[in-house]
Design a protein around this motif. Sequence first.
Motif, PDB file in Angstrom:
ATOM      1  N   LYS A   1     -40.504 -63.081  70.550  1.00  0.00           N
ATOM      2  CA  LYS A   1     -41.463 -62.566  69.125  1.00  0.00           C
ATOM      3  C   LYS A   1     -42.004 -61.117  69.511  1.00  0.00           C
ATOM      4  CE  LYS A   1     -46.210 -63.940  70.606  1.00  0.00           C
ATOM      5  NZ  LYS A   1     -46.930 -64.462  71.168  1.00  0.00           N
TER       6      LYS A   1
ATOM      7  N   ASN B   1     -42.770 -65.925  66.463  1.00  0.00           N
ATOM      8  CA  ASN B   1     -44.854 -66.172  65.870  1.00  0.00           C
ATOM      9  C   ASN B   1     -44.894 -65.544  64.175  1.00  0.00           C
ATOM     10  OD1 ASN B   1     -44.733 -64.069  66.553  1.00  0.00           O
ATOM     11  ND2 ASN B   1     -47.245 -63.926  66.658  1.00  0.00           N
TER      12      ASN B   1
ATOM     13  N   ILE C   1     -43.391 -71.133  66.849  1.00  0.00           N
ATOM     14  CA  ILE C   1     -44.579 -71.258  68.222  1.00  0.00           C
ATOM     15  C   ILE C   1     -46.025 -71.852  67.729  1.00  0.00           C
ATOM     16  CG2 ILE C   1     -43.207 -71.458  69.876  1.00  0.00           C
ATOM     17  CD1 ILE C   1     -44.609 -68.588  70.139  1.00  0.00           C
ATOM     18  N   GLY C   2     -46.311 -69.977  66.517  1.00  0.00           N
ATOM     19  CA  GLY C   2     -47.778 -69.832  66.059  1.00  0.00           C
ATOM     20  C   GLY C   2     -48.393 -70.460  65.067  1.00  0.00           C
TER      21      GLY C   2
ATOM     22  N   ARG D   1     -44.139 -72.278  76.679  1.00  0.00           N
ATOM     23  CA  ARG D   1     -43.670 -71.079  76.064  1.00  0.00           C
ATOM     24  C   ARG D   1     -44.149 -69.743  76.703  1.00  0.00           C
ATOM     25  NH1 ARG D   1     -47.561 -74.274  73.851  1.00  0.00           N
ATOM     26  NH2 ARG D   1     -48.873 -73.018  74.039  1.00  0.00           N
ATOM     27  N   VAL D   2     -42.751 -69.139  77.306  1.00  0.00           N
ATOM     28  CA  VAL D   2     -43.122 -68.087  77.800  1.00  0.00           C
ATOM     29  C   VAL D   2     -41.950 -67.291  77.681  1.00  0.00           C
ATOM     30  CG1 VAL D   2     -42.401 -67.226  80.122  1.00  0.00           C
ATOM     31  CG2 VAL D   2     -43.315 -69.420  79.892  1.00  0.00           C
ATOM     32  N   GLY D   3     -43.254 -66.190  77.337  1.00  0.00           N
ATOM     33  CA  GLY D   3     -42.345 -64.308  76.446  1.00  0.00           C
ATOM     34  C   GLY D   3     -42.513 -63.251  77.922  1.00  0.00           C
ATOM     35  N   SER D   4     -43.934 -62.425  78.086  1.00  0.00           N
ATOM     36  CA  SER D   4     -43.400 -61.854  78.602  1.00  0.00           C
ATOM     37  C   SER D   4     -43.110 -61.998  80.169  1.00  0.00           C
ATOM     38  CB  SER D   4     -45.372 -61.287  78.852  1.00  0.00           C
ATOM     39  OG  SER D   4     -46.153 -62.327  78.443  1.00  0.00           O
TER      40      SER D   4
ATOM     41  N   VAL E   1     -39.425 -66.984  74.610  1.00  0.00           N
ATOM     42  CA  VAL E   1     -40.914 -66.566  73.722  1.00  0.00           C
ATOM     43  C   VAL E   1     -40.201 -64.827  73.579  1.00  0.00           C
ATOM     44  CG1 VAL E   1     -43.286 -65.872  72.246  1.00  0.00           C
ATOM     45  CG2 VAL E   1     -43.114 -67.881  73.665  1.00  0.00           C
TER      46      VAL E   1
ATOM     47  N   ARG F   1     -45.475 -57.392  75.978  1.00  0.00           N
ATOM     48  CA  ARG F   1     -45.208 -56.828  74.574  1.00  0.00           C
ATOM     49  C   ARG F   1     -46.930 -55.393  73.681  1.00  0.00           C
ATOM     50  NH1 ARG F   1     -44.870 -62.137  74.665  1.00  0.00           N
ATOM     51  NH2 ARG F   1     -47.745 -62.207  74.156  1.00  0.00           N
TER      52      ARG F   1
ATOM     53  N   MET G   1     -47.658 -70.733  79.266  1.00  0.00           N
ATOM     54  CA  MET G   1     -47.336 -69.854  78.611  1.00  0.00           C
ATOM     55  C   MET G   1     -47.414 -68.594  79.996  1.00  0.00           C
ATOM     56  SD  MET G   1     -50.103 -68.832  75.321  1.00  0.00           S
ATOM     57  CE  MET G   1     -50.369 -67.384  75.467  1.00  0.00           C
ATOM     58  N   SER G   2     -47.057 -67.396  79.937  1.00  0.00           N
ATOM     59  CA  SER G   2     -46.737 -67.231  81.260  1.00  0.00           C
ATOM     60  C   SER G   2     -47.997 -66.760  81.865  1.00  0.00           C
ATOM     61  CB  SER G   2     -46.180 -65.729  80.965  1.00  0.00           C
ATOM     62  OG  SER G   2     -45.211 -65.190  79.740  1.00  0.00           O
TER      63      SER G   2
ATOM     64  N   MET H   1     -53.586 -74.517  73.399  1.00  0.00           N
ATOM     65  CA  MET H   1     -53.674 -73.251  73.786  1.00  0.00           C
ATOM     66  C   MET H   1     -54.411 -73.540  75.111  1.00  0.00           C
ATOM     67  SD  MET H   1     -52.084 -70.414  70.958  1.00  0.00           S
ATOM     68  CE  MET H   1     -52.065 -69.444  71.826  1.00  0.00           C
TER      69      MET H   1
ATOM     70  N   MET I   1     -49.103 -79.628  70.773  1.00  0.00           N
ATOM     71  CA  MET I   1     -48.992 -78.909  71.106  1.00  0.00           C
ATOM     72  C   MET I   1     -50.164 -78.337  71.727  1.00  0.00           C
ATOM     73  SD  MET I   1     -50.075 -75.409  69.758  1.00  0.00           S
ATOM     74  CE  MET I   1     -49.088 -73.897  70.359  1.00  0.00           C
TER      75      MET I   1
END
Length: 220
Positions: free
Chosen positions: A25, A46, A67-68, A210-213, A23, A219, A194-195, A153, A151
């Motif tokens: 974003k 997103n 994703i969002g 879905r992994v971002g940080s 992710v 962020r 997620m993370s 959350m 999907m």
Amino acid sequence: MNIATKLFNLKGSIPDHVELVAVSKTKPASMILEAYNEGHRIFGENRAQELASKYEELPKDIEWHFIGHLQTKKVKYIAGFVALIHAIDSLKLLHTVDKEAKKHDRIIDCLLQIHIAREETKFGFDTEEVLELLTSGTTAELTNINIKGLMGMATFTEDNTIIENEFSGLKNVFDQVKSVKAENFEPSILSMGMSGDYNIAIEMGSNMIRVGSIIFGERS
Ligand SMILES: *Cc1c(COP(=O)(O)O)cnc(C)c1O
């Protein structure tokens, strides 16, 4: 640790059957390229306009996931190239994606978002609504979408029991829905994690996280 190392470690720690959406974003194209140069190809965004400009700027073999929450009026910015839309949360959005996909002569893969968290949010279907959608014959009219799965959350909480219950609940819905036969419905993807909660999600049956940080840093 640099992005390449974080990505390498994360990929090494998850089972082979789990797909990783990185992710990206809010993060610059240069950071995405670092992951790309490590061989990673699946990225999640997103914001429709941000995604469209990153698509223009970056290599064309990237598989872009949205994703969002997606507003219907923004679908047009991404319909020409998006690989998977994770969070279809209304019938109206599903019809808009189908319409915009037709304009590009494409079939767009989508996931239906199921509302599992305790938080009050207007986004997502409940189980009955999804079963109703799949058994109503509606999906036969949606010739330019392919519903590939679900999907969800989890609640944002430190309490792992709550997260476990929500993810295993979603896995149950997925198993229930999977056996339904409907047009343009080929369920194989369960996108959850997620993370902060991807380990629990995988334990509970996720096959797409879905992994971002963890990869790109927090962020601001
Ligand atoms: C931002 C976002 C993620 C990734 O969040 P991290 O905590 O940074 O891993 C995953 N899914 C959705 C829908 C998001 O909006």
